[in-house]
Design a protein around this motif. Sequence first.
Motif, PDB file in Angstrom:
ATOM      1  N   VAL A 212       3.623   5.689  -8.949  1.00  0.00           N
ATOM      2  CA  VAL A 212       4.711   5.340  -8.038  1.00  0.00           C
ATOM      3  C   VAL A 212       6.036   5.562  -8.759  1.00  0.00           C
ATOM      4  O   VAL A 212       6.158   5.285  -9.960  1.00  0.00           O
ATOM      5  N   THR A 213       7.010   6.104  -8.031  1.00  0.00           N
ATOM      6  CA  THR A 213       8.345   6.288  -8.593  1.00  0.00           C
ATOM      7  C   THR A 213       9.354   6.332  -7.450  1.00  0.00           C
ATOM      8  O   THR A 213       8.984   6.362  -6.274  1.00  0.00           O
ATOM      9  N   THR A 214      10.641   6.335  -7.794  1.00  0.00           N
ATOM     10  CA  THR A 214      11.721   6.474  -6.814  1.00  0.00           C
ATOM     11  C   THR A 214      12.731   7.486  -7.330  1.00  0.00           C
ATOM     12  O   THR A 214      12.824   7.733  -8.534  1.00  0.00           O
ATOM     13  N   ASP A 215      13.506   8.079  -6.405  1.00  0.00           N
ATOM     14  CA  ASP A 215      14.561   8.998  -6.816  1.00  0.00           C
ATOM     15  C   ASP A 215      15.923   8.323  -6.674  1.00  0.00           C
ATOM     16  O   ASP A 215      16.009   7.135  -6.334  1.00  0.00           O
ATOM     17  N   VAL A 216      16.991   9.069  -6.928  1.00  0.00           N
ATOM     18  CA  VAL A 216      18.335   8.486  -6.919  1.00  0.00           C
ATOM     19  C   VAL A 216      18.759   8.030  -5.527  1.00  0.00           C
ATOM     20  O   VAL A 216      19.627   7.169  -5.388  1.00  0.00           O
ATOM     21  N   GLN A 217      18.157   8.592  -4.492  1.00  0.00           N
ATOM     22  CA  GLN A 217      18.462   8.161  -3.124  1.00  0.00           C
ATOM     23  C   GLN A 217      17.677   6.907  -2.730  1.00  0.00           C
ATOM     24  O   GLN A 217      17.910   6.331  -1.670  1.00  0.00           O
ATOM     25  N   GLY A 218      16.740   6.503  -3.567  1.00  0.00           N
ATOM     26  CA  GLY A 218      15.926   5.332  -3.269  1.00  0.00           C
ATOM     27  C   GLY A 218      14.627   5.652  -2.571  1.00  0.00           C
ATOM     28  O   GLY A 218      13.856   4.737  -2.248  1.00  0.00           O
ATOM     29  N   ASN A 219      14.352   6.946  -2.313  1.00  0.00           N
ATOM     30  CA  ASN A 219      13.082   7.322  -1.711  1.00  0.00           C
ATOM     31  C   ASN A 219      11.933   6.959  -2.642  1.00  0.00           C
ATOM     32  O   ASN A 219      12.047   7.070  -3.870  1.00  0.00           O
ATOM     33  N   ILE A 220      10.827   6.543  -2.055  1.00  0.00           N
ATOM     34  CA  ILE A 220       9.674   6.059  -2.808  1.00  0.00           C
ATOM     35  C   ILE A 220       8.535   7.065  -2.694  1.00  0.00           C
ATOM     36  O   ILE A 220       8.208   7.532  -1.603  1.00  0.00           O
ATOM     37  N   TYR A 221       7.918   7.396  -3.835  1.00  0.00           N
ATOM     38  CA  TYR A 221       6.812   8.349  -3.868  1.00  0.00           C
ATOM     39  C   TYR A 221       5.581   7.656  -4.452  1.00  0.00           C
ATOM     40  O   TYR A 221       5.668   6.994  -5.489  1.00  0.00           O
TER      41      TYR A 221
ATOM     42  N   SER B  37      18.882  13.836 -11.523  1.00  0.00           N
ATOM     43  CA  SER B  37      19.686  14.475 -10.477  1.00  0.00           C
ATOM     44  C   SER B  37      19.111  14.243  -9.087  1.00  0.00           C
ATOM     45  O   SER B  37      19.800  14.414  -8.081  1.00  0.00           O
ATOM     46  N   GLY B  38      17.848  13.869  -9.012  1.00  0.00           N
ATOM     47  CA  GLY B  38      17.207  13.658  -7.727  1.00  0.00           C
ATOM     48  C   GLY B  38      16.732  14.928  -7.071  1.00  0.00           C
ATOM     49  O   GLY B  38      16.272  14.920  -5.922  1.00  0.00           O
ATOM     50  N   LYS B  39      16.808  16.055  -7.782  1.00  0.00           N
ATOM     51  CA  LYS B  39      16.437  17.343  -7.202  1.00  0.00           C
ATOM     52  C   LYS B  39      15.038  17.799  -7.602  1.00  0.00           C
ATOM     53  O   LYS B  39      14.571  18.848  -7.145  1.00  0.00           O
ATOM     54  N   ARG B  40      14.393  17.026  -8.468  1.00  0.00           N
ATOM     55  CA  ARG B  40      13.062  17.424  -8.915  1.00  0.00           C
ATOM     56  C   ARG B  40      12.111  16.239  -8.932  1.00  0.00           C
ATOM     57  O   ARG B  40      12.463  15.155  -9.409  1.00  0.00           O
ATOM     58  N   LEU B  41      10.911  16.471  -8.434  1.00  0.00           N
ATOM     59  CA  LEU B  41       9.844  15.485  -8.498  1.00  0.00           C
ATOM     60  C   LEU B  41       8.745  16.064  -9.377  1.00  0.00           C
ATOM     61  O   LEU B  41       8.272  17.182  -9.137  1.00  0.00           O
ATOM     62  N   TYR B  42       8.351  15.304 -10.394  1.00  0.00           N
ATOM     63  CA  TYR B  42       7.312  15.742 -11.327  1.00  0.00           C
ATOM     64  C   TYR B  42       5.995  15.048 -10.973  1.00  0.00           C
ATOM     65  O   TYR B  42       5.944  13.827 -10.854  1.00  0.00           O
ATOM     66  N   ILE B  43       4.954  15.857 -10.799  1.00  0.00           N
ATOM     67  CA  ILE B  43       3.641  15.342 -10.399  1.00  0.00           C
ATOM     68  C   ILE B  43       2.602  15.788 -11.422  1.00  0.00           C
ATOM     69  O   ILE B  43       2.409  16.997 -11.634  1.00  0.00           O
ATOM     70  N   VAL B  44       1.925  14.830 -12.058  1.00  0.00           N
ATOM     71  CA  VAL B  44       0.840  15.176 -12.981  1.00  0.00           C
ATOM     72  C   VAL B  44      -0.413  15.424 -12.149  1.00  0.00           C
ATOM     73  O   VAL B  44      -0.961  14.508 -11.536  1.00  0.00           O
ATOM     74  N   ASP B  45      -0.846  16.681 -12.116  1.00  0.00           N
ATOM     75  CA  ASP B  45      -2.045  17.071 -11.375  1.00  0.00           C
ATOM     76  C   ASP B  45      -3.195  17.109 -12.386  1.00  0.00           C
ATOM     77  O   ASP B  45      -3.436  18.131 -13.045  1.00  0.00           O
ATOM     78  N   THR B  46      -3.890  15.991 -12.503  1.00  0.00           N
ATOM     79  CA  THR B  46      -4.823  15.775 -13.606  1.00  0.00           C
ATOM     80  C   THR B  46      -5.922  16.826 -13.701  1.00  0.00           C
ATOM     81  O   THR B  46      -6.172  17.383 -14.775  1.00  0.00           O
ATOM     82  N   HIS B  47      -6.593  17.104 -12.610  1.00  0.00           N
ATOM     83  CA  HIS B  47      -7.737  18.032 -12.661  1.00  0.00           C
ATOM     84  C   HIS B  47      -7.318  19.504 -12.697  1.00  0.00           C
ATOM     85  O   HIS B  47      -8.160  20.382 -12.921  1.00  0.00           O
TER      86      HIS B  47
ATOM     87  N   GLY C 145       0.315  10.625 -12.364  1.00  0.00           N
ATOM     88  CA  GLY C 145       1.662  10.241 -12.788  1.00  0.00           C
ATOM     89  C   GLY C 145       2.749  10.911 -11.966  1.00  0.00           C
ATOM     90  O   GLY C 145       2.628  12.075 -11.569  1.00  0.00           O
ATOM     91  N   LEU C 146       3.826  10.157 -11.707  1.00  0.00           N
ATOM     92  CA  LEU C 146       4.970  10.653 -10.954  1.00  0.00           C
ATOM     93  C   LEU C 146       6.265  10.296 -11.675  1.00  0.00           C
ATOM     94  O   LEU C 146       6.363   9.226 -12.296  1.00  0.00           O
ATOM     95  N   ALA C 147       7.255  11.156 -11.573  1.00  0.00           N
ATOM     96  CA  ALA C 147       8.589  10.854 -12.095  1.00  0.00           C
ATOM     97  C   ALA C 147       9.599  11.702 -11.341  1.00  0.00           C
ATOM     98  O   ALA C 147       9.285  12.806 -10.876  1.00  0.00           O
ATOM     99  N   ALA C 148      10.817  11.190 -11.207  1.00  0.00           N
ATOM    100  CA  ALA C 148      11.913  11.930 -10.584  1.00  0.00           C
ATOM    101  C   ALA C 148      13.004  12.118 -11.619  1.00  0.00           C
ATOM    102  O   ALA C 148      13.274  11.213 -12.414  1.00  0.00           O
ATOM    103  N   ASP C 149      13.630  13.300 -11.639  1.00  0.00           N
ATOM    104  CA  ASP C 149      14.672  13.535 -12.633  1.00  0.00           C
ATOM    105  C   ASP C 149      15.970  12.841 -12.220  1.00  0.00           C
ATOM    106  O   ASP C 149      16.124  12.420 -11.078  1.00  0.00           O
TER     107      ASP C 149
END
Length: 346
Positions: free
Chosen positions: A123-132, A172-182, A166-170
């Motif tokens: 779970v993570t959020t970006d600079v706009q407050g959106n939740i992933y 700037s709010g322009k990038r979402l990082y997704i760990v694709d395990t498999h 795993g999830l993370a947002a940079d």
Amino acid sequence: MAKIFLKVFSFMILAILFTGCAPKKLPEIIWPLPPDQPRVRFDRSFNGAQTFHSTSISVMDVVLGEEPLPGFSKPNGIHVDREGRIFITDTGFGMVLMLDPKSKASTTLTAGGRSPFAKPVGVTTDVQGNIYVSDSASDIIYVFNRGGDFIKALGMKDNKFRQPVGLAADPSGKRLYIVDTHEHHVVVLDPESENVIMRIGKRGREDGEFNFPSQITVDSKGNIYVVDTMNGRVQVFDSEGRFVRAFGRLGDGPGMFARPKGIAVDSEGHIYVVDSAFNNVQIFDAEGQILLAFGGFGEGRGEQILPAGLAIDSEDRIYLVDQWNARVNIYEYMGKKYEARKGKSP
């Protein structure tokens, strides 16, 4: 009438007992031990919304039979946003709990009036407050707005995932990082257009390669930290996905890992890595040199069993998911922000 009288009488007796037996102050738990300067202290634990917002259940609740809010089943991931709101994923209940310390409100994320999750992990959020929220069972990333309203799901059309974790947002709010395990790589998405900006890594043991990566975080400069779980290390990349360094290796000594999981960075640039086999957190400097480890195996204060997710808020409070004990342990890094808070205390 007799039942009400009995409850009131019971309340009076309990009130006398509670006021006459004031709880003793528990000893402080710190790392490292004296004579070294303490750097981390244990604060408290909570096992759900009830114990987070209030450290104890009132006598009146006990007497009148008020039911506490449900606790955790199998908590996993945790994140603290810029407003101090705390998000915890629970794979046992298939839910995501949102706690707001300022309003003392708590809620669960829903879509269409019910939880859409099968196995929510990251779970993570970006600079706009959106939740992933990543769901490792359905291979979907669910997106909600700041208020918790469902917006869309990622991964159902062109960009398929294989156990996103795993999830993370940079910043700037322009990038979402997704760990694709498999798939053994990190997918970098534009969350608005849903276009893939790049993919970092492939399966392997060389620099920039992964073997079942799990968690990720991004610091204030945009540097990316990925837990390369089965290779027993952490890999660091710059904001453009270029390999910078790796630290750690499989082993049981200081600075080594057996089962690394959660990762976070504090305001002073220290890197914290959870090890669910060691049941502790190791702290490294920016170059990957081991500084300190804290926590240990158990059910008591400052202890955990099979810890998983990790988050650090803007005040350098450390939130560690104690998975087996179904709770979250809160620690504090005793750095500049801790000293500033301490200086403001009456």
